[in-house]
Design a protein around this motif. Structure first.
Motif, PDB file in Angstrom:
ATOM      1  N   ARG A 155       1.401   6.714   1.250  1.00  0.00           N
ATOM      2  CA  ARG A 155       0.508   5.637   1.671  1.00  0.00           C
ATOM      3  C   ARG A 155      -0.805   5.773   0.901  1.00  0.00           C
ATOM      4  NH1 ARG A 155       5.191   6.752   4.466  1.00  0.00           N
ATOM      5  NH2 ARG A 155       5.390   5.542   6.382  1.00  0.00           N
TER       6      ARG A 155
ATOM      7  N   ARG B 139     -13.829   3.933   0.791  1.00  0.00           N
ATOM      8  CA  ARG B 139     -14.369   2.862   1.639  1.00  0.00           C
ATOM      9  C   ARG B 139     -15.461   2.088   0.889  1.00  0.00           C
ATOM     10  NH1 ARG B 139     -13.653   4.073   7.182  1.00  0.00           N
ATOM     11  NH2 ARG B 139     -14.480   1.982   7.581  1.00  0.00           N
TER      12      ARG B 139
ATOM     13  N   TYR C  46      -7.412  -5.049   7.718  1.00  0.00           N
ATOM     14  CA  TYR C  46      -7.395  -6.361   7.078  1.00  0.00           C
ATOM     15  C   TYR C  46      -8.849  -6.808   6.914  1.00  0.00           C
ATOM     16  CZ  TYR C  46      -2.368  -7.360   7.512  1.00  0.00           C
ATOM     17  OH  TYR C  46      -1.001  -7.342   7.376  1.00  0.00           O
ATOM     18  N   TYR C  47      -9.331  -6.848   5.661  1.00  0.00           N
ATOM     19  CA  TYR C  47     -10.699  -7.278   5.398  1.00  0.00           C
ATOM     20  C   TYR C  47     -10.787  -8.801   5.425  1.00  0.00           C
ATOM     21  CZ  TYR C  47     -12.059  -2.552   4.068  1.00  0.00           C
ATOM     22  OH  TYR C  47     -12.342  -1.211   4.078  1.00  0.00           O
TER      23      TYR C  47
ATOM     24  N   LEU D 142       0.819  -1.211   0.000  1.00  0.00           N
ATOM     25  CA  LEU D 142       0.000   0.000   0.000  1.00  0.00           C
ATOM     26  C   LEU D 142       0.856   1.267   0.000  1.00  0.00           C
ATOM     27  CD1 LEU D 142      -2.713  -1.072   2.595  1.00  0.00           C
ATOM     28  CD2 LEU D 142      -2.952  -1.002   0.116  1.00  0.00           C
TER      29      LEU D 142
ATOM     30  N   ASP E 263      -7.571   4.697   1.525  1.00  0.00           N
ATOM     31  CA  ASP E 263      -8.876   4.391   0.940  1.00  0.00           C
ATOM     32  C   ASP E 263      -9.883   5.415   1.452  1.00  0.00           C
ATOM     33  OD1 ASP E 263     -11.087   3.286  -0.208  1.00  0.00           O
ATOM     34  OD2 ASP E 263     -11.260   1.618   1.201  1.00  0.00           O
TER      35      ASP E 263
ATOM     36  N   ASN F 254     -15.535  -1.160   0.080  1.00  0.00           N
ATOM     37  CA  ASN F 254     -15.737  -2.574   0.432  1.00  0.00           C
ATOM     38  C   ASN F 254     -16.946  -2.698   1.362  1.00  0.00           C
ATOM     39  OD1 ASN F 254     -13.544  -3.256  -1.080  1.00  0.00           O
ATOM     40  ND2 ASN F 254     -12.134  -3.425   0.637  1.00  0.00           N
TER      41      ASN F 254
ATOM     42  N   SER G 236      -8.331  -8.625   1.404  1.00  0.00           N
ATOM     43  CA  SER G 236      -7.770  -7.350   0.940  1.00  0.00           C
ATOM     44  C   SER G 236      -7.311  -6.502   2.126  1.00  0.00           C
ATOM     45  CB  SER G 236      -8.797  -6.591   0.105  1.00  0.00           C
ATOM     46  OG  SER G 236      -9.959  -6.333   0.872  1.00  0.00           O
ATOM     47  N   LYS G 237      -6.469  -5.527   1.817  1.00  0.00           N
ATOM     48  CA  LYS G 237      -5.942  -4.614   2.832  1.00  0.00           C
ATOM     49  C   LYS G 237      -6.169  -3.183   2.387  1.00  0.00           C
ATOM     50  CE  LYS G 237      -2.178  -7.867   3.814  1.00  0.00           C
ATOM     51  NZ  LYS G 237      -0.704  -8.058   3.818  1.00  0.00           N
ATOM     52  N   ALA G 238      -6.253  -2.264   3.352  1.00  0.00           N
ATOM     53  CA  ALA G 238      -6.464  -0.854   3.021  1.00  0.00           C
ATOM     54  C   ALA G 238      -6.054   0.003   4.208  1.00  0.00           C
ATOM     55  CB  ALA G 238      -7.920  -0.588   2.648  1.00  0.00           C
ATOM     56  N   TYR G 239      -5.738   1.268   3.902  1.00  0.00           N
ATOM     57  CA  TYR G 239      -5.475   2.266   4.938  1.00  0.00           C
ATOM     58  C   TYR G 239      -6.687   3.184   5.064  1.00  0.00           C
ATOM     59  CZ  TYR G 239      -0.452   1.472   5.667  1.00  0.00           C
ATOM     60  OH  TYR G 239       0.760   0.953   6.015  1.00  0.00           O
ATOM     61  N   MET G 240      -6.955   3.660   6.275  1.00  0.00           N
ATOM     62  CA  MET G 240      -7.991   4.650   6.519  1.00  0.00           C
ATOM     63  C   MET G 240      -7.476   5.665   7.524  1.00  0.00           C
ATOM     64  SD  MET G 240     -10.682   2.838   9.187  1.00  0.00           S
ATOM     65  CE  MET G 240     -11.236   4.397   9.898  1.00  0.00           C
TER      66      MET G 240
END
Length: 275
Positions: free
Chosen positions: A64, A70, A96-97, A34, A67, A72, A101-105
């Motif tokens: 970085r 959002r 960690y979904y 990411l 997301d 998902n 999948s992975k994402a930053y918030m």
């Protein structure tokens, strides 16, 4: 209070106040999938000409991929870590979904490692969850608000900021923004519940000029110390205050309204921001 002061053993430490990482940051290296490299422009445009002054140098950074949409929906995600982001004042959280999948918030206040967050219409109005304004109770403090549906969060993203959902009118929600402006936003736009974390960022003080250089900010000279050929406020016999404050191109810097009265979005603004 999550800031650290120093004993004045050196001139640079006398006024130095910085944020504390211990107890807030749980990971020191970002998620490699990411992150992308970020080239430093030094204020130059694609032709190589200087278009923004007083920029250059600074520490090397990595972007970085946050997301802000959002998208998902209805997939639970576990907060794996709270991390530092050199490109913004707020902290970020690695998700960690359950689908892998992975994402930053953007990390709000009260978000903890191991907590489960979710987005979509079926999400509960709890801290860290992202849902449409139509599903958020009136009076809730929110952040990361979309201005247009599907555009991604664009308002209330800085450390310690928040907006408040005050009421609803037809297809619109009435929101009071951090600037003091009250405006209409479509109910289909999304927002995240809570207040952006790292609220003590406003208490930080660099303490020395070198910290500005680390951030890529070069020395900035005032208009009144320039010559008349370089700035409208320059020149004069002896030291002059400079007359009417204005920019290098002659635009007034104080008191003049710069917003176009014919702007399409003016009809959505109920009350202008506080000066």
């Amino acid at each position: 209070m999550a800031v650290r002061k120093f004993k004045p053993t050196t001139p640079g430490q006398r006024h130095k106040v910085i944020g504390v990482f211990k107890g807030q940051i749980t990971a020191t290296t970002p998620e490699k999938s990411l992150t992308v490299g970020k080239r430093s422009t030094g204020g130059r445009n694609s032709s190589g000409h200087l278009s923004t002054r007083y920029r250059g140098g600074g520490h090397k950074r990595k972007l970085r991929l946050i997301d802000f949409k959002r998208i998902n929906d209805n997939i639970p995600a576990v907060v794996k870590s709270i991390e530092y982001d050199p490109n913004r004042s707020a902290r970020i959280a690695l998700l960690y979904y359950t689908d892998g999948s992975k994402a930053y918030m953007i990390a709000p206040n009260g978000l903890e490692v191991g907590q489960t967050v979710m987005s979509g219409e079926n999400a509960a109005p709890e801290v860290g969850n992202c849902l449409p304004l139509s599903k958020i109770p009136v009076g809730t403090l929110i952040h990361c608000i979309e201005l247009r549906p599907g555009q991604g969060a664009s308002m209330a993203r800085s450390a310690g900021t928040f907006a408040q959902l005050t009421s609803r009118e037809g297809d619109y929600a009435i929101i009071k923004l951090p600037s003091g402006e009250t405006r209409k936003v479509l109910l289909t736009c999304r927002a995240t519940v809570g207040v952006v974390g790292n609220s003590d960022h406003a208490l930080e003080s660099s303490g020395k000029a070198g910290r500005s250089r680390w951030l890529g900010r070069r020395p900035h000279n005032r208009g009144v110390v320039m010559n008349p050929v370089d700035h409208p406020m320059g020149g004069g016999e002896g030291r002059q205050s400079g007359g009417h404050p204005r920019s290098r191109t002659g635009l007034y810097a104080k008191g003049l309204k710069t917003r176009s009265p014919k702007k399409h979005s003016s009809k959505y603004i109920i009350e202008r921001r506080k000066k």
